[in-house]
Each structure stands twice: as C-alpha cells, then as structure tokens.
Design an enzyme around this catalytic site. Sequence first.
Site, PDB file in Angstrom:
ATOM      1  N   SER A 235       0.839  -1.191   0.000  1.00 27.64           N
ATOM      2  CA  SER A 235       0.000   0.000   0.000  1.00 27.64           C
ATOM      3  C   SER A 235       0.877   1.246   0.000  1.00 27.64           C
ATOM      4  O   SER A 235       1.691   1.431  -0.894  1.00 27.64           O
ATOM      5  CB  SER A 235      -0.954  -0.039   1.197  1.00 27.64           C
ATOM      6  OG  SER A 235      -1.916   0.971   1.114  1.00 27.64           O
ATOM      7  N   GLU A 361      -9.271  -3.679  -5.270  1.00 27.14           N
ATOM      8  CA  GLU A 361      -8.579  -2.627  -4.532  1.00 27.14           C
ATOM      9  C   GLU A 361      -9.511  -1.512  -4.049  1.00 27.14           C
ATOM     10  O   GLU A 361      -9.254  -0.863  -3.042  1.00 27.14           O
ATOM     11  CB  GLU A 361      -7.483  -2.013  -5.405  1.00 27.14           C
ATOM     12  CG  GLU A 361      -6.332  -2.942  -5.750  1.00 27.14           C
ATOM     13  CD  GLU A 361      -5.345  -3.111  -4.616  1.00 27.14           C
ATOM     14  OE1 GLU A 361      -5.583  -2.580  -3.514  1.00 27.14           O
ATOM     15  OE2 GLU A 361      -4.322  -3.790  -4.827  1.00 27.14           O
ATOM     16  N   HIS A 471      -8.344  -4.400  -0.749  1.00 25.46           N
ATOM     17  CA  HIS A 471      -7.019  -3.812  -0.563  1.00 25.46           C
ATOM     18  C   HIS A 471      -6.438  -4.220   0.778  1.00 25.46           C
ATOM     19  O   HIS A 471      -7.055  -4.037   1.823  1.00 25.46           O
ATOM     20  CB  HIS A 471      -7.131  -2.290  -0.633  1.00 25.46           C
ATOM     21  CG  HIS A 471      -5.841  -1.581  -0.396  1.00 25.46           C
ATOM     22  ND1 HIS A 471      -4.844  -1.522  -1.336  1.00 25.46           N
ATOM     23  CD2 HIS A 471      -5.367  -0.906   0.691  1.00 25.46           C
ATOM     24  CE1 HIS A 471      -3.821  -0.835  -0.851  1.00 25.46           C
ATOM     25  NE2 HIS A 471      -4.111  -0.459   0.372  1.00 25.46           N
TER      26      HIS A 471
END
Length: 549
Positions: A235, A361, A471
Amino acid sequence: MLSLDFLLGFTLLLGGRCVGASPSARGFAPTVKLDNGTFTGVASGSVNKFLGIPFAQPPVGDLRFRLPQANKPYTGVQTATAFGPSCPQQSFTLPIPGVLAQEAVDFLVNSIYDIVIPDSEDCLTINVVAPATASPASKLPVVAWIFGGGFEIGSTSTYDGGIIVERSIQLGEPVVYVSMNYRLSAFGFLASQEVKEAGVGNLGLQDQRQALRWIQKYIGAFGGDPTKVTIWGESAGAISVAMHLLTNGGNTEGLFRAGFMQSGSPIPVGDISGGQPYYDALVRGTGCSGSSDTLQCLRDAPYASLKSAMDDTPGIFAYQSLVLAWLPRADGVFLTAPPQQLVLQGSVANVPIISGDCDDEGTLFSLSTLNVTTDQQLQDYLSQIYLPNATTAEIEHLLELYPEDITEGSPFDTGILNALTPQFKRLAALQGDVVFQAPRRFFLQQRSGKQNIWSFLSKRLKDIPGLGSFHGSDILNAYGDEDMADYIIRFAANLDPNGNTNINWPKYTTGSPNLLTFLDGLIPQTITQDTYREDGFNYLTQLSLAQPI
C-alpha cells in the site's frame, strides 16, 4: 492507499506470534555493538530481535518539519527489546454502513479498532530481526519492510518480522529483516508552496531514505550484507518503494538492489502546492495565521494543537476517499516531477522489481461514498473529487468504459452480489483502477524490456461480503501464509522469486504480461494475463497523465 495492516496485526496476535515473544531457552540475551554502544536484544526461537533503535535524531523542536538528521554515534549500553512509539497517527472513523454484512463488519472492526498504537513525535526508530546464528561474516540478504497505512497511520509494531526470518531459515535461504518508522500525515507529508520553497517536502520518504542509509552503515553487525538489500512494502509502503525507484534520477546510491511492491506503484499525483488548502487549515488551526513565517510557526506550535488541527483534515475514510490530504507529491527535491512523468522520463532505478495488486482494490474505499447512488451523483463526484479539470464529455466517456451494470463492478466476478448501492460496485472498480491497477500496468509496460519484472494478482478472500479481494488482503499471503513469503525471500536472496515453489512465475513483458494469480480453493496459484479492462485502464492513464490528483 490505506493498508489493512492492522488486519495482519490482529491475525498475528491471535496466532500468538507477535514480536517480543518470550526469549528462547538458550538462556541469554543477544547483543550487538554499534559504534561505541552495545545494544541488548531479545532471543526468540531461531531468531534474534533488536527493536526500537533510533536511526535519526528525534524530529522534535526545531527539527520538526526538517529533513531527518543522522543519529549521533552510539555509546553506552542500551536496551533494544521493545518497539519504539509509532509516529503521530491521524485519527479516522471507519465507515461501517448498515448494508455491509455483519461478517465483513466484524472482519474490519476486529482488524482495525482492536489495535492500539502508542505514538510520539520522537519516533524514528528501526528494528532488525536476524537468524540467531548470524554473525558479521554471514553476509545475508536483507529485506527492508516499509509499512502501509495511507501515509497517515501505521506502525512497524504490527508486523512480526520473525515470521519472515524463520521461514527463510526453513527454506535454506536465511535473510535479515529490517523495518523502520517514518513520519506520517502532516508531520511527514506537509505540502504547500511554503514547504516547496523550504525544500522540506516528502519528509516521510526522506526518513525512509535515512533508514536505508543506516542499513548501509550498520547492518553488517547483524549479519546482513549492505549490497543485498531489497526494499519491500504494501500500500503506502509499496508506493514508497516506487518513489525510491524514481528519486535521484533513478540512482539508488547503492542503498538497495531490488524492489517488491504490493498494491502500490508510481501514483498520479501532482505538485506539492496542491496541498496548500490543508497546509492553510493547519495554519489556521494552530493560530499561525498572523505569522510572517507560518512554517516556523508550525514548528513552534504545541504538539497537541498541531495534532488536533491535523485530525480535523480529511482522513483516509473521508468522503474524498483516495484523494488523500497527506501523501507524496512532486516537491522539486525528492520528486523532481510528478511520479508518472518521472516514469516517462526514464527516471527509474534499473533493478529487478515485483509489483502486484489485489483484485478488488477499491471496495474498502467506497464505503464512505454510499450516498452516491445515481449516474448524476457519480458524475458529480468524479468531477468534484478526482477529475475537477475534466470535461463533461471526458467523464461521460469514462463512465461508458465503467458501466452501471453491477455484474461488471467490484468485487469482480461476483455477479449480482455485493451491490451495496446501485453505484457501489461501479465506483469501487473506478477507484481501485485509477489509484492502483492502472498505475501498476502503466509502470510495468513502460519498464518492460528495461529490467527484470514479475507481477501478481491476488483473488483470495473473494467471499468476504461487500469487499471481495479487498485492498490489503494480500498481506496475509506474505506474513500469514508461506507462498508469498517464499517468493519474497527467494527474490531477496537471488533476485528471482522462483525456486522450489508451487508454480513457476514467468517474467512480465508487454508481449506476455504474465500475472501470478493467487486463488482460493484447491488450486492456489495460476498464471493469467494482465489484459483485463484494457480500455478503461488506458483512458484512466490518459486522464491522470493530463491532470494528476
């Protein structure tokens, strides 16, 4: 750009594998000498852990909002048995909509709200986990972990690096694991014209760079080889890895030799002056509006006042979602141009890289926009938040490429399920693609043929209601399961993720854009092609190059 890093922390705590476990039966605490100082760590099974070592001078007082300063030579006997405090965390409220299934609510609440992270401005510390048998003569590969959290929250204490090192020993490819704290939110990513003129932008990235310099100087004492460092992140941590690939004209300064990115690539952001509204909000919130030098006034402001003003700015679960208030921007120093422009200029470190995404995501970040339920509201949202300079025709064409048909939205491949609102799956697809998926493909296609590349896609946890392969879910592949960890370890050791693994992972090229795809079920991995949503990706990239966020 939030990572569900805390999901990992919760999982590891349940598994009883948190860092700082009871010392092994060997009956002694490990020590290491750095400069004229002796650090005492903790022995845990087959690894030794040295935690909370300062790698830079505390960024407090007049060092607040300044470039990190190298630590002074170490002296005396020091304890390194516990993590240092996290850098100041921005407060946030997790949107828990009534339409989200209780199973998904429990998943998020247990993984985020149950983790308490003490924070402090004096936070620039580094942690080293090494095999218990390592010595300065071992010259082991080094994995340098950069945590995620939307550049606004996060901590090294969430991750048990011992899992990685223990697995590397089992594989016969021992590595040394390092993780570092870095300044977050306004403290690490203050952005404005004033910041640009002072040359103090992207301080969080500068902190990471300073930690990489520390590794070069000291990792040999722990058994690591400073010439064999792989930077790895997820991330915001993966985006950070990408920024280190782009800075300094692509010159790594010998700080690392490879990069591994999970859900993060060179993102479509613009000049640091774009953060002016948030800087001005801090100035007002701290009573600095009348100052002739607002930046110095912010340095001098009481911590509580500055933290409160920062907390009043939009967080990662605000309505504007992934258009973050605090994140890396082109500052003229660390990033001499917007990241995607640097890619086009060829300002990229020529080292082996691995980059991949989760399939869904954007779902997590679309929970804060459930009031966007009609075509017109979605058009308004895109024009106000993501594409303020786009024409009506451009937004309409984008929505043609991302239709309202819920069977084409995210979570993908779930048919009519998971439509929390009439526009949820559509917006989730758009947000996941514009920030994560399209930038990854753009980056890899630009670098194909110039360096060794591997890419992956995680489609695991598809059954999580409303979220799918959300995500951050791939982080469990690295710290919770063996398969991703094995690829990371072998990549760090040999600059190639392949070995005695479940499936051969072919390189990624424009001619054959191979994706190692992680799946639920009896067949955990397969090879697919990175060709999905091609028209949508291309158009998003065209728009983001013309008008970065």
